[in-house]
Write a protein that holds these residues in place. Sequence first.
Motif, mmCIF file in Angstrom:
data_model
loop_
_atom_site.group_PDB
_atom_site.id
_atom_site.type_symbol
_atom_site.label_atom_id
_atom_site.label_comp_id
_atom_site.label_asym_id
_atom_site.label_seq_id
_atom_site.Cartn_x
_atom_site.Cartn_y
_atom_site.Cartn_z
ATOM 1 N N VAL A 71 0.841 -1.200 0.000
ATOM 2 C CA VAL A 71 0.000 0.000 0.000
ATOM 3 C C VAL A 71 0.873 1.245 0.000
ATOM 4 C CG1 VAL A 71 -1.704 1.301 1.327
ATOM 5 C CG2 VAL A 71 -1.921 -1.171 1.131
ATOM 6 N N GLY A 72 2.011 1.203 0.697
ATOM 7 C CA GLY A 72 2.924 2.339 0.717
ATOM 8 C C GLY A 72 3.414 2.719 -0.666
ATOM 9 N N LYS A 73 3.669 1.727 -1.514
ATOM 10 C CA LYS A 73 4.069 2.008 -2.894
ATOM 11 C C LYS A 73 2.895 2.466 -3.741
ATOM 12 C CE LYS A 73 8.052 -1.114 -3.292
ATOM 13 N NZ LYS A 73 8.654 -2.227 -4.078
ATOM 14 N N LEU A 74 1.765 1.810 -3.580
ATOM 15 C CA LEU A 74 0.609 2.099 -4.421
ATOM 16 C C LEU A 74 0.083 3.515 -4.229
ATOM 17 C CD1 LEU A 74 -1.192 -1.326 -3.982
ATOM 18 C CD2 LEU A 74 -0.198 -0.455 -6.110
ATOM 19 N N LEU A 75 0.126 4.029 -3.000
ATOM 20 C CA LEU A 75 -0.383 5.377 -2.752
ATOM 21 C C LEU A 75 0.436 6.446 -3.458
ATOM 22 C CD1 LEU A 75 -1.441 5.421 1.016
ATOM 23 C CD2 LEU A 75 -2.850 5.046 -1.010
ATOM 24 N N MET A 76 1.686 6.134 -3.778
ATOM 25 C CA MET A 76 2.540 7.098 -4.484
ATOM 26 C C MET A 76 2.611 6.829 -5.987
ATOM 27 S SD MET A 76 4.155 9.470 -2.528
ATOM 28 C CE MET A 76 5.869 9.655 -3.049
ATOM 29 N N ASN A 77 1.913 5.800 -6.443
ATOM 30 C CA ASN A 77 1.881 5.476 -7.862
ATOM 31 C C ASN A 77 0.795 6.323 -8.514
ATOM 32 O OD1 ASN A 77 1.479 4.361 -10.422
ATOM 33 N ND2 ASN A 77 1.925 2.279 -9.730
ATOM 34 N N GLN A 78 1.201 7.350 -9.241
ATOM 35 C CA GLN A 78 0.234 8.308 -9.778
ATOM 36 C C GLN A 78 -0.664 7.728 -10.860
ATOM 37 O OE1 GLN A 78 0.032 11.687 -8.421
ATOM 38 N NE2 GLN A 78 1.127 10.438 -6.928
ATOM 39 N N SER A 79 -0.326 6.542 -11.369
ATOM 40 C CA SER A 79 -1.221 5.884 -12.315
ATOM 41 C C SER A 79 -2.327 5.111 -11.594
ATOM 42 C CB SER A 79 -0.443 4.934 -13.228
ATOM 43 O OG SER A 79 0.096 3.846 -12.503
ATOM 44 N N VAL A 80 -2.170 4.892 -10.294
ATOM 45 C CA VAL A 80 -3.188 4.236 -9.477
ATOM 46 C C VAL A 80 -4.080 5.269 -8.802
ATOM 47 C CG1 VAL A 80 -3.584 2.757 -7.451
ATOM 48 C CG2 VAL A 80 -1.750 2.213 -9.078
ATOM 49 N N LEU A 81 -3.450 6.261 -8.205
ATOM 50 C CA LEU A 81 -4.150 7.286 -7.433
ATOM 51 C C LEU A 81 -3.336 8.567 -7.511
ATOM 52 C CD1 LEU A 81 -6.236 8.205 -5.280
ATOM 53 C CD2 LEU A 81 -4.708 7.235 -3.563
ATOM 54 N N ARG A 129 11.876 4.744 10.397
ATOM 55 C CA ARG A 129 12.075 5.402 9.110
ATOM 56 C C ARG A 129 12.556 4.368 8.101
ATOM 57 N NH1 ARG A 129 16.013 10.576 7.618
ATOM 58 N NH2 ARG A 129 16.011 10.224 5.361
ATOM 59 N N VAL A 130 11.924 4.356 6.932
ATOM 60 C CA VAL A 130 12.293 3.431 5.863
ATOM 61 C C VAL A 130 12.329 4.189 4.539
ATOM 62 C CG1 VAL A 130 11.317 1.409 7.007
ATOM 63 C CG2 VAL A 130 9.869 2.783 5.493
ATOM 64 N N GLU A 131 12.843 3.523 3.511
ATOM 65 C CA GLU A 131 12.782 4.056 2.152
ATOM 66 C C GLU A 131 11.853 3.200 1.319
ATOM 67 O OE1 GLU A 131 16.408 4.798 0.128
ATOM 68 O OE2 GLU A 131 16.980 6.466 1.450
ATOM 69 N N ILE A 132 10.942 3.845 0.624
ATOM 70 C CA ILE A 132 10.036 3.161 -0.290
ATOM 71 C C ILE A 132 10.244 3.774 -1.666
ATOM 72 C CG2 ILE A 132 7.648 2.573 -0.824
ATOM 73 C CD1 ILE A 132 6.961 2.965 2.111
ATOM 74 N N ASP A 133 10.825 2.990 -2.560
ATOM 75 C CA ASP A 133 11.150 3.499 -3.904
ATOM 76 C C ASP A 133 11.966 4.788 -3.818
ATOM 77 O OD1 ASP A 133 9.898 1.365 -5.121
ATOM 78 O OD2 ASP A 133 8.011 2.429 -5.436
ATOM 79 N N THR A 134 12.983 4.768 -2.981
ATOM 80 C CA THR A 134 13.973 5.842 -2.775
ATOM 81 C C THR A 134 13.418 7.049 -2.022
ATOM 82 O OG1 THR A 134 13.664 7.126 -4.841
ATOM 83 C CG2 THR A 134 15.089 5.171 -4.955
ATOM 84 N N ARG A 135 12.162 7.016 -1.606
ATOM 85 C CA ARG A 135 11.585 8.129 -0.861
ATOM 86 C C ARG A 135 11.423 7.723 0.601
ATOM 87 N NH1 ARG A 135 8.909 11.771 -3.996
ATOM 88 N NH2 ARG A 135 9.227 13.150 -2.210
ATOM 89 N N LYS A 136 11.722 8.632 1.509
ATOM 90 C CA LYS A 136 11.627 8.324 2.927
ATOM 91 C C LYS A 136 10.174 8.242 3.375
ATOM 92 C CE LYS A 136 12.364 13.200 4.110
ATOM 93 N NZ LYS A 136 13.273 14.161 4.775
ATOM 94 N N ALA A 137 9.924 7.301 4.271
ATOM 95 C CA ALA A 137 8.586 7.117 4.836
ATOM 96 C C ALA A 137 8.733 6.782 6.312
ATOM 97 C CB ALA A 137 7.840 6.010 4.104
ATOM 98 N N TYR A 138 7.677 7.023 7.071
ATOM 99 C CA TYR A 138 7.705 6.840 8.512
ATOM 100 C C TYR A 138 6.465 6.063 8.940
ATOM 101 C CZ TYR A 138 11.166 10.607 8.323
ATOM 102 O OH TYR A 138 12.269 11.361 8.031
#
Length: 259
Positions: free
Chosen positions: A147-157, A242-251
């Motif tokens: 879900v963390g990846k999908l929310l940043m996928n602009q072709s999904v949302l 703190r983690v990286e999801i597709d090179t972007r930081k997330a918490y």
Amino acid sequence: MPEGHTIHRAARDHRKILKGRALRVSSPQGRFEEGADWLDGRVCGDVEAYGKHLIYRFEGEAILHIHLGLFGRIRKRKMPEPEPRGAVRIRLAGDTHLVDINGPTACEILDPDDLARLTARIGPDLLRPDADPNLVFTRISKSRSSVGKLLMNQSVLAGIGNIYRSEILWRQRIHPDLPGKDLTREAFDRLWADAVQLLELGVKRNAIITVDNAAPGKGRYRERVNIFGKDNCPACAGAITRVEIDTRKAYYCAACQAL
């Protein structure tokens, strides 16, 4: 990269000062002279946002497409016309204000067919009245991606950026690594409603505010957040991961957002 509320705020503000006016269009930097000449003197019919894309519609079915990317910047400035600041790719000047756009990833002229192809690649935009949550849930529920990846996928949302991602998932107690196929419809509906509410507030206040009943902060982006960039969870006082999801930081909070 600007979050979706920033682009919708820009579209709203630019619509007020440019719509219905014959604009003086120029490229002070010189890298968009041909396009600027094509638009110069045309009446601006409307300004819209599709996710993180700005669309300026002109008479004669001419369309200006702007995508700021990571480094683009927009300045709204009052008349009389001031000297450009920095490398202004395009200047849109009305009678009371002008808009300068520096460093966009995309600055191009489209026709209606081009625009249709562009918008077909963009997922439903939370802030547009034509957004279809059912389409978004169908795409998420069929995916093994997190879900963390999908929310940043602009072709999904379209519209959710890096800060909103962490904040919305924390508010909804959803772990960012949860596979999309495992997100229930009930949890998705709550996530969707919360995201719409927060982004609408962002447009209204011109700031990312995810803390209930909080005013904008005094920092550069005026944000008021719960966990993004923080060390401890405001709900349980536990350590924020703190983690990286597709090179972007997330918490996220491992206690409050159990997988």
